[in-house]
Design an enzyme around this catalytic site. Structure first.
Site, PDB file in Angstrom:
ATOM      1  N   ALA A   1      58.190  41.012  30.712  1.00  0.00           N
ATOM      2  CA  ALA A   1      58.836  42.326  30.806  1.00  0.00           C
ATOM      3  C   ALA A   1      58.002  43.307  31.615  1.00  0.00           C
ATOM      4  O   ALA A   1      58.369  44.477  31.743  1.00  0.00           O
ATOM      5  CB  ALA A   1      59.107  42.892  29.406  1.00  0.00           C
TER       6      ALA A   1
ATOM      7  N   LYS B   1      54.754  41.635  24.439  1.00  0.00           N
ATOM      8  CA  LYS B   1      54.391  42.532  23.336  1.00  0.00           C
ATOM      9  C   LYS B   1      54.998  43.912  23.497  1.00  0.00           C
ATOM     10  O   LYS B   1      55.004  44.720  22.562  1.00  0.00           O
ATOM     11  CB  LYS B   1      52.860  42.627  23.248  1.00  0.00           C
ATOM     12  CG  LYS B   1      52.336  43.261  21.981  1.00  0.00           C
ATOM     13  CD  LYS B   1      50.813  43.219  21.954  1.00  0.00           C
ATOM     14  CE  LYS B   1      50.258  43.871  20.692  1.00  0.00           C
ATOM     15  NZ  LYS B   1      48.764  43.832  20.664  1.00  0.00           N
TER      16      LYS B   1
ATOM     17  N   THR C   1      53.905  46.512  25.307  1.00  0.00           N
ATOM     18  CA  THR C   1      52.960  47.618  25.301  1.00  0.00           C
ATOM     19  C   THR C   1      53.421  48.631  26.341  1.00  0.00           C
ATOM     20  O   THR C   1      54.556  48.564  26.829  1.00  0.00           O
ATOM     21  CB  THR C   1      51.540  47.117  25.618  1.00  0.00           C
ATOM     22  OG1 THR C   1      51.547  46.449  26.895  1.00  0.00           O
ATOM     23  CG2 THR C   1      51.062  46.153  24.542  1.00  0.00           C
TER      24      THR C   1
ATOM     25  N   THR D   1      43.822  37.688  39.639  1.00  0.00           N
ATOM     26  CA  THR D   1      43.709  38.803  40.582  1.00  0.00           C
ATOM     27  C   THR D   1      42.526  38.621  41.522  1.00  0.00           C
ATOM     28  O   THR D   1      41.520  37.982  41.162  1.00  0.00           O
ATOM     29  CB  THR D   1      43.523  40.128  39.813  1.00  0.00           C
ATOM     30  OG1 THR D   1      43.210  41.193  40.712  1.00  0.00           O
ATOM     31  CG2 THR D   1      42.397  40.023  38.794  1.00  0.00           C
ATOM     32  N   ASP D   2      42.616  39.233  42.702  1.00  0.00           N
ATOM     33  CA  ASP D   2      41.495  39.195  43.643  1.00  0.00           C
ATOM     34  C   ASP D   2      40.308  40.015  43.161  1.00  0.00           C
ATOM     35  O   ASP D   2      39.191  39.871  43.668  1.00  0.00           O
ATOM     36  CB  ASP D   2      41.924  39.664  45.029  1.00  0.00           C
ATOM     37  CG  ASP D   2      42.440  41.101  45.077  1.00  0.00           C
ATOM     38  OD1 ASP D   2      42.532  41.754  44.014  1.00  0.00           O
ATOM     39  OD2 ASP D   2      42.769  41.575  46.183  1.00  0.00           O
ATOM     40  N   GLU D   3      40.516  40.859  42.158  1.00  0.00           N
ATOM     41  CA  GLU D   3      39.415  41.703  41.678  1.00  0.00           C
ATOM     42  C   GLU D   3      38.290  40.906  41.039  1.00  0.00           C
ATOM     43  O   GLU D   3      37.177  41.410  40.876  1.00  0.00           O
ATOM     44  CB  GLU D   3      39.944  42.770  40.717  1.00  0.00           C
ATOM     45  CG  GLU D   3      40.878  43.754  41.399  1.00  0.00           C
ATOM     46  CD  GLU D   3      41.199  44.965  40.555  1.00  0.00           C
ATOM     47  OE1 GLU D   3      40.297  45.456  39.839  1.00  0.00           O
ATOM     48  OE2 GLU D   3      42.352  45.431  40.596  1.00  0.00           O
TER      49      GLU D   3
ATOM     50  N   TYR E   1      38.153  45.227  33.266  1.00  0.00           N
ATOM     51  CA  TYR E   1      39.403  44.506  33.545  1.00  0.00           C
ATOM     52  C   TYR E   1      39.125  43.248  34.353  1.00  0.00           C
ATOM     53  O   TYR E   1      39.548  42.141  33.999  1.00  0.00           O
ATOM     54  CB  TYR E   1      40.385  45.401  34.288  1.00  0.00           C
ATOM     55  CG  TYR E   1      41.438  44.627  35.042  1.00  0.00           C
ATOM     56  CD1 TYR E   1      42.348  43.816  34.353  1.00  0.00           C
ATOM     57  CD2 TYR E   1      41.522  44.682  36.431  1.00  0.00           C
ATOM     58  CE1 TYR E   1      43.304  43.080  35.040  1.00  0.00           C
ATOM     59  CE2 TYR E   1      42.474  43.956  37.118  1.00  0.00           C
ATOM     60  CZ  TYR E   1      43.365  43.150  36.424  1.00  0.00           C
ATOM     61  OH  TYR E   1      44.301  42.418  37.099  1.00  0.00           O
TER      62      TYR E   1
ATOM     63  N   LYS F   1      39.575  39.190  33.378  1.00  0.00           N
ATOM     64  CA  LYS F   1      40.399  38.240  34.132  1.00  0.00           C
ATOM     65  C   LYS F   1      39.555  37.069  34.638  1.00  0.00           C
ATOM     66  O   LYS F   1      40.011  35.918  34.636  1.00  0.00           O
ATOM     67  CB  LYS F   1      41.085  38.948  35.304  1.00  0.00           C
ATOM     68  CG  LYS F   1      42.205  39.884  34.896  1.00  0.00           C
ATOM     69  CD  LYS F   1      43.335  39.170  34.150  1.00  0.00           C
ATOM     70  CE  LYS F   1      44.116  38.237  35.062  1.00  0.00           C
ATOM     71  NZ  LYS F   1      45.251  37.611  34.337  1.00  0.00           N
TER      72      LYS F   1
ATOM     73  N   ASN G   1      46.632  43.437  45.835  1.00  0.00           N
ATOM     74  CA  ASN G   1      47.405  44.500  45.189  1.00  0.00           C
ATOM     75  C   ASN G   1      48.896  44.340  45.458  1.00  0.00           C
ATOM     76  O   ASN G   1      49.312  44.222  46.626  1.00  0.00           O
ATOM     77  CB  ASN G   1      46.954  45.866  45.693  1.00  0.00           C
ATOM     78  CG  ASN G   1      45.669  46.325  45.048  1.00  0.00           C
ATOM     79  OD1 ASN G   1      44.768  45.531  44.811  1.00  0.00           O
ATOM     80  ND2 ASN G   1      45.573  47.616  44.758  1.00  0.00           N
TER      81      ASN G   1
ATOM     82  N   PRO H   1      46.630  62.520  42.968  1.00  0.00           N
ATOM     83  CA  PRO H   1      45.171  62.470  42.794  1.00  0.00           C
ATOM     84  C   PRO H   1      44.550  61.326  43.594  1.00  0.00           C
ATOM     85  O   PRO H   1      44.785  60.158  43.317  1.00  0.00           O
ATOM     86  CB  PRO H   1      45.030  62.223  41.284  1.00  0.00           C
ATOM     87  CG  PRO H   1      46.258  61.431  40.919  1.00  0.00           C
ATOM     88  CD  PRO H   1      47.356  61.867  41.862  1.00  0.00           C
TER      89      PRO H   1
ATOM     90  N   ARG I   1      42.316  48.441  50.292  1.00  0.00           N
ATOM     91  CA  ARG I   1      43.053  47.469  49.496  1.00  0.00           C
ATOM     92  C   ARG I   1      44.009  46.699  50.398  1.00  0.00           C
ATOM     93  O   ARG I   1      44.499  47.217  51.411  1.00  0.00           O
ATOM     94  CB  ARG I   1      43.842  48.156  48.371  1.00  0.00           C
ATOM     95  CG  ARG I   1      42.957  48.878  47.348  1.00  0.00           C
ATOM     96  CD  ARG I   1      42.099  47.909  46.586  1.00  0.00           C
ATOM     97  NE  ARG I   1      41.244  48.539  45.584  1.00  0.00           N
ATOM     98  CZ  ARG I   1      39.954  48.826  45.767  1.00  0.00           C
ATOM     99  NH1 ARG I   1      39.386  48.561  46.934  1.00  0.00           N
ATOM    100  NH2 ARG I   1      39.252  49.367  44.801  1.00  0.00           N
TER     101      ARG I   1
ATOM    102  N   HIS J   1      33.612  51.736  41.566  1.00  0.00           N
ATOM    103  CA  HIS J   1      34.830  51.557  42.350  1.00  0.00           C
ATOM    104  C   HIS J   1      34.581  50.566  43.488  1.00  0.00           C
ATOM    105  O   HIS J   1      33.778  50.829  44.392  1.00  0.00           O
ATOM    106  CB  HIS J   1      35.274  52.904  42.910  1.00  0.00           C
ATOM    107  CG  HIS J   1      36.705  52.943  43.317  1.00  0.00           C
ATOM    108  ND1 HIS J   1      37.362  54.119  43.590  1.00  0.00           N
ATOM    109  CD2 HIS J   1      37.625  51.961  43.488  1.00  0.00           C
ATOM    110  CE1 HIS J   1      38.611  53.868  43.912  1.00  0.00           C
ATOM    111  NE2 HIS J   1      38.789  52.561  43.872  1.00  0.00           N
TER     112      HIS J   1
END
Length: 330
Positions: A9, A38, A40, A125-127, A149, A153, A178, A204, A213, A275
């Site tokens: 979802a 779930k 959230t 993820t690529d992160e 995060y 992962k 992304n 912001p 990215r 960052h």
């Protein structure tokens, strides 16, 4: 064919489910889909087709091993999207990320082993590669996550690998750049900026916006995921990238133009902790092995997404209101 989709979802998961139910993915005509979510903050039943005869929705937790053992028997494929995924939230409180992303992945794979469901696609993820100052990350690069995060992962990727190596589950992993597209939760950069601009609010921008990215349309991502799900090698990881690299400042300029707003609407805010400067993934493996390439040109895809949010206020306005109330502590 029966497909079990965790986190179905959410943004990417629901898109994959809609593609399955629309018979737009090769070899899945008539597929029946079970979604476990779930619900959230980022899960939303409005992301899924209402009353589809081949869709079964179960409201539940990926960490609930007993529930998983009840639901999984008879499924041919598990596609695992369920995850806490917002970096800023992980910086404020990481516990939910470790529980859902690490222990949830373990619970799912343990239940797959117990119920005889062997084919699993683990979506990452690529992160996990950390910041990439030059070049592009390959699937064999070290995992050097810099946020809670990304660390959760990376840990879930290793849990998946261990279940393949130790127990013989047919698990393939993907790591994407992304994503953007319709139905994306309003905390993420592109929908946050679009909805703010459409409501006449400022946007912001972290620091001076120099962070880079790589952007991937959710349509292209889901095509790639399915190719890996049905044709990827067990124990292997496949990078999925859109090929369009932009600084956050450049992306902001494009969104301002598409929304008919000026530069005065940009509000610089203090930079995020740790960052990452740049993400970029090498997609030669999935291109060479499975013939996938991104199809959606970024300028067209971004314009379409702005139009979608402009035309679907009824979907996102309640989410913006809920988010504002939560921020106010009500």
């Amino acid at each position: 064919m029966r497909v079990f989709v965790t986190g179905g979802a959410g943004f990417i998961g629901s898109h994959y489910v809609r593609e399955l139910l629309a018979d737009r993915l090769p070899g899945t005509v008539g597929a029946r889909v079970t979604v476990l979510d779930k619900l959230t903050y980022a899960g939303n039943l409005a992301n899924l087709p209402d009353g589809h005869p081949r869709l079964a929705f179960v409201h539940g937790d990926i960490c609930d091993g007993e529930l998983l053992r009840e639901l999984l028997p008879g499924h041919d494929l598990v596609v695992h999207f369920a995850a806490e995924s917002h970096v800023d939230r992980s910086l404020d409180s990481a516990a939910a990320f470790m529980t859902t992303n690490v222990m949830g992945t373990h619970a799912l794979l343990d239940a797959c082993r117990a119920t005889g469901v062997h084919r699993v696609l683990h979506v990452s993820t690529d992160e996990v590669y950390g910041s990439v100052p030059h070049g592009s990350s390959t699937e064999r690069d070290l995992l050097e996550p810099n946020s809670p995060y990304a660390a959760s992962k990376a840990a879930s990727d290793l849990v998946a690998r261990a279940h393949w190596r130790s127990h013989g589950l047919e698990i393939s992993l993907t790591r994407c750049s992304n994503n953007y597209g319709p139905y994306q939760f309003v905390e993420k950069l592109i929908p946050l900026f679009i909805t703010n601009l459409l409501d006449g609010k400022d946007v912001p921008l972290y620091g001076d916006g120099h962070h880079v990215r790589e952007w991937l349309h959710v349509d292209d991502h889901c095509r790639a995921l399915h190719l890996v799900a049905v044709g990827g090698r067990a124990g292997e990881t496949y990078n999925i990238g859109g090929g369009t690299e932009l600084t956050n400042a450049e992306l902001t300029e494009r969104l301002l133009k598409l929304c008919g707003a000026g530069a005065e609407r940009v509000r610089q805010v203090p930079d995020r902790k740790a960052h990452d400067e740049r993400y970029s993934v090498d997609i030669s493996k999935i291109t060479g092995e499975l013939g996938w390439e991104p199809r959606v040109p970024f300028p067209d895809g971004l314009a379409d997404v702005v139009d979608w949010y402009r035309e679907h206020r009824g979907w996102w306005e309640p989410l913006v209101k809920d988010r504002a109330e939560q921020a106010a502590g009500r």
